[in-house]
Design a protein around this motif. Structure first.
Motif, PDB file in Angstrom:
ATOM      1  N   GLU A  26       0.862  -1.224   0.078  1.00 11.99           N
ATOM      2  CA  GLU A  26      -0.057   0.050  -0.068  1.00 11.99           C
ATOM      3  C   GLU A  26       0.717   1.207  -0.061  1.00 11.99           C
ATOM      4  OE1 GLU A  26      -0.457  -2.612   1.828  1.00 11.99           O
ATOM      5  OE2 GLU A  26      -2.465  -3.189   1.921  1.00 11.99           O
ATOM      6  N   VAL A  38      -1.514   1.761  -5.676  1.00 12.16           N
ATOM      7  CA  VAL A  38      -1.731   0.244  -5.478  1.00 12.16           C
ATOM      8  C   VAL A  38      -2.852   0.041  -4.901  1.00 12.16           C
ATOM      9  CG1 VAL A  38      -0.828  -1.783  -4.276  1.00 12.16           C
ATOM     10  CG2 VAL A  38       0.796   0.126  -5.269  1.00 12.16           C
ATOM     11  N   GLU A  39      -3.592  -1.070  -5.558  1.00 13.40           N
ATOM     12  CA  GLU A  39      -5.165  -1.507  -4.986  1.00 13.40           C
ATOM     13  C   GLU A  39      -4.941  -2.897  -4.522  1.00 13.40           C
ATOM     14  OE1 GLU A  39      -9.961  -1.918  -6.420  1.00 13.40           O
ATOM     15  OE2 GLU A  39      -8.313  -1.402  -7.740  1.00 13.40           O
ATOM     16  N   VAL A  40      -4.970  -3.307  -3.412  1.00 13.62           N
ATOM     17  CA  VAL A  40      -5.049  -4.478  -2.932  1.00 13.62           C
ATOM     18  C   VAL A  40      -6.353  -5.441  -3.507  1.00 13.62           C
ATOM     19  CG1 VAL A  40      -4.767  -6.305  -1.253  1.00 13.62           C
ATOM     20  CG2 VAL A  40      -3.452  -4.204  -1.315  1.00 13.62           C
ATOM     21  N   HIS A  43      -6.009 -11.186  -0.559  1.00 15.05           N
ATOM     22  CA  HIS A  43      -5.243 -12.186   0.217  1.00 15.05           C
ATOM     23  C   HIS A  43      -5.577 -13.611   0.186  1.00 15.05           C
ATOM     24  CE1 HIS A  43      -2.988  -8.274   1.666  1.00 15.05           C
ATOM     25  NE2 HIS A  43      -4.378  -7.899   1.729  1.00 15.05           N
ATOM     26  N   THR A  48      -0.727 -12.094  -2.017  1.00 13.00           N
ATOM     27  CA  THR A  48      -1.495 -10.847  -2.212  1.00 13.00           C
ATOM     28  C   THR A  48      -1.484 -10.441  -3.755  1.00 13.00           C
ATOM     29  OG1 THR A  48      -0.768  -9.760  -0.178  1.00 13.00           O
ATOM     30  CG2 THR A  48      -1.720  -8.403  -1.805  1.00 13.00           C
ATOM     31  N   PHE A  50      -2.870  -7.796  -6.235  1.00 13.95           N
ATOM     32  CA  PHE A  50      -3.103  -6.327  -6.446  1.00 13.95           C
ATOM     33  C   PHE A  50      -2.874  -5.757  -7.734  1.00 13.95           C
ATOM     34  CE2 PHE A  50       1.342  -7.435  -5.726  1.00 13.95           C
ATOM     35  CZ  PHE A  50       2.265  -6.455  -6.723  1.00 13.95           C
TER      36      PHE A  50
END
Length: 160
Positions: A26, A38-40, A43, A48, A50
């Motif tokens: 992030e 950055v967009e996650v 999980h 992860t 993203f």
């Protein structure tokens, strides 16, 4: 042909700080100069998924793609790959960290191939990645070393 790059830099900071800052997805827009956001997305276990979005290029085009990243702190490696490959047939990245007497060596190994209809070939992208990796690694080193100095200064001040 396939592309392969290897670049490394030594960061004069404790391993824990280098690991923490380079794996804080992030915060990547503050660590790298090329990423706007950055967009996650998810999980799953240690992995992860993203979306990375770059700042507009010289032609105003904004590049964005989905990647996944799996850190293994015990082995001091991170394996990453593009899920949305864009102009790449594939893109795999291995991050390696090694503690040395003068800091932590961070090494990026990138293996990729461009699609036949990509606007550039493997040789062009290899040169581009090598040039950009050196720039980004130096910036990351400087930002982590600055954070290490600030933490050390705060630690000394709080012990008084």
């Amino acid at each position: 042909m396939v592309g392969h790059t290897e670049n490394s830099i030594t960061i004069d900071a404790p391993f824990d700080l280098v690991w923490e800052m380079t794996n804080d997805l992030e915060n990547w827009p503050n660590l790298f100069s090329e990423y706007a956001s950055v967009e996650v997305l998810s999980h799953e276990g240690a992995t992860t998924t993203f979306r990375l979005t770059m700042h507009p290029d010289e032609n105003g085009k904004v590049w964005s793609w989905v990647s996944e990243r799996t850190p293994d702190r015990d082995k001091r490696i991170v394996r990453a790959r593009r899920v949305e490959t864009g102009p790449f047939a594939h893109m795999n990245i291995l991050w390696e960290y090694a503690e040395l007497p003068d800091g932590v060596r961070m090494r990026w190994i990138q293996d990729f191939a461009m699609k036949p209809d990509a606007p550039v070939d493997d040789a062009w992208m290899t040169d581009n990645i090598n040039r950009n990796s050196r720039t980004q690694m130096a910036l990351i080193r400087d930002r982590i070393e600055q954070a290490a100095g600030e933490r050390e200064g705060a630690s000394v001040a709080s012990s008084r």
